[in-house]
Structure formats: C-alpha cells, structure tokens
Design a protein around this motif. Structure first.
Motif, mmCIF file in Angstrom:
data_model
loop_
_atom_site.group_PDB
_atom_site.id
_atom_site.type_symbol
_atom_site.label_atom_id
_atom_site.label_comp_id
_atom_site.label_asym_id
_atom_site.label_seq_id
_atom_site.Cartn_x
_atom_site.Cartn_y
_atom_site.Cartn_z
ATOM 1 N N UNK A 1 0.844 -1.197 0.000
ATOM 2 C CA UNK A 1 0.000 0.000 0.000
ATOM 3 C C UNK A 1 0.878 1.245 0.000
ATOM 4 N N UNK A 2 0.574 2.184 -0.888
ATOM 5 C CA UNK A 2 1.346 3.422 -0.930
ATOM 6 C C UNK A 2 1.309 4.097 0.439
ATOM 7 N N UNK A 3 2.464 4.523 0.886
ATOM 8 C CA UNK A 3 2.563 5.153 2.197
ATOM 9 C C UNK A 3 2.975 4.206 3.302
ATOM 10 N N UNK A 4 2.946 2.891 3.063
ATOM 11 C CA UNK A 4 3.453 1.955 4.070
ATOM 12 C C UNK A 4 4.890 2.344 4.414
ATOM 13 N N UNK A 5 5.180 2.393 5.700
ATOM 14 C CA UNK A 5 6.506 2.849 6.130
ATOM 15 C C UNK A 5 7.109 1.882 7.142
ATOM 16 N N UNK A 6 8.294 1.396 6.818
ATOM 17 C CA UNK A 6 9.043 0.513 7.713
ATOM 18 C C UNK A 6 10.286 1.245 8.193
ATOM 19 N N UNK A 7 10.569 1.143 9.476
ATOM 20 C CA UNK A 7 11.814 1.686 10.024
ATOM 21 C C UNK A 7 12.633 0.506 10.533
ATOM 22 N N UNK A 8 13.869 0.394 10.024
ATOM 23 C CA UNK A 8 14.762 -0.694 10.404
ATOM 24 C C UNK A 8 15.892 -0.167 11.279
#
Length: 199
Positions: free
Chosen positions: A31-38
């Motif tokens: 989904x556009x805007x999905x954000x993962x921080x690693x």
C-alpha cells in the motif's frame, strides 16, 4: 544508510502476523505510504533506515512496488520490487525495460525449497551466484515492531558474489522483519523497529 540498504536488498504497535498457510496475503508491503523503520546493529554501533512505499502498480498476478530507502533529501535510494503470491523479487533496469534481480522469496514456502540468483547470467562462473533455501516454513521472530511468524530463508553466496551469506526472515504483509549477515569479522543484524500502514 547504505549499509542497511545493502543488507536489506534487496508498527510501533505490536503486530501479530497470520499463519503462513494464508495464501491471500503478500509477503511485502503493498500500500502506498506503508513505512518501515529498520534498526541495524554493527559491532556495537546502531543506525536506522526508513523504507517507504511510494508507488503501487497492480499487475495480473500482484503488484510492482516502488520503495524509497532513506530519510534525508538527496541521500535516498529507490528500487522496484515485483510482489505476487509466488515471489518477492527485485527489479533491475529502467521501468520501461525491467529485468528480474535478486529473488528474495519463493512461495509457497516449503522447507528445503531452493532457488538461485545468477547476477551475471547462467553462463558465468558459479562463484558469483547466490543460492537461497527455505530453512523453516514458519519461525517466530521477535522484533521491536512486534512478534511475527516468518519464513526463514538462508542465502549462501560464492566468493565473487554481489551479496554475502545471510539469513532473512519474511513475514506476511510487512516483508523483511530481520536479517543477519556476516562480512569478514563484522556481524550485522537488522530488525524491523516499526511498521506504519499507509493511509
């Protein structure tokens, strides 16, 4: 940023992934805007990298996902990934003429399933190739973002390969939740710190 991007390439609230038998979900954010921080740990040093889905193109079998790696203007990388119920594979080359890149996951995941990445073509030396193997169909992985049921994939690469030996854990809907890699005497561990769905 670059080291995490290489390792990965390649919710702040606790998320519990569905059983891996559910074939109606993709093993990547779609989904556009999905954000993962690693978060990456390398020899006691910690760094972070944000990965954001910027574009989603629907295809007959799934999606082509464009993701932006990085947080700072002018210091970001962008790549494209084809995501279907059967695979998660990076795409190389321009959008007008994409070519398959690293094949991070094959589905359905069955223990012992193997596949190969030949970055320089099938006629080039084996020493440059990577072999992927599903080590476990389902393994519980605890990360700062939550606890996930994930497919464990072990990657073995020849001495002249682009990538290094690593272990990847892929979970439904969020994709990579953990990566472990050793380069020489350096150990790198990357875990999902947070996942925020797009709106």
């Amino acid at each position: 940023m670059r080291s995490i991007a290489v390792v990965m390439l390649t919710a702040s609230v606790a998320l519990s992934a569905p059983m891996l038998k559910d074939r109606d979900v993709f093993f990547y954010p779609t989904q556009a805007g999905d954000e993962s921080v690693y978060e990456e740990q390398t020899d006691g040093n910690t760094s972070e990298l944000k990965v954001t889905v910027t574009k989603v193109e629907k295809t007959t079998g799934g999606h082509i996902i464009t993701v932006r790696w990085g947080n700072e203007p002018g210091k970001t990388l962008e790549n494209r990934v084809t995501v279907t119920r059967n695979e998660v594979t990076e795409l190389n080359g321009p959008p007008s003429n994409p070519k398959p890149g690293a094949p991070h996951l094959r589905l359905p995941a069955k223990e012992g399933l193997t596949w190969k990445f030949e970055p320089y073509g099938p006629d080039k030396p084996e020493a440059a190739n990577s072999v992927y193997r599903v080590a476990r169909e389902e393994e519980t992985v605890v990360t700062p973002a939550g606890t996930f049921k994930a497919v464990r994939v072990e990657v073995k690469t020849g001495p002249n390969g682009i990538f290094k030996d690593s272990v990847e854990w892929h979970a439904p809907r969020v994709g990579l939740v953990k990566v472990e890699m050793k380069v020489g005497d350096t150990r790198r561990t990357v875990v999902l710190k947070s996942f925020t769905p797009g709106k």
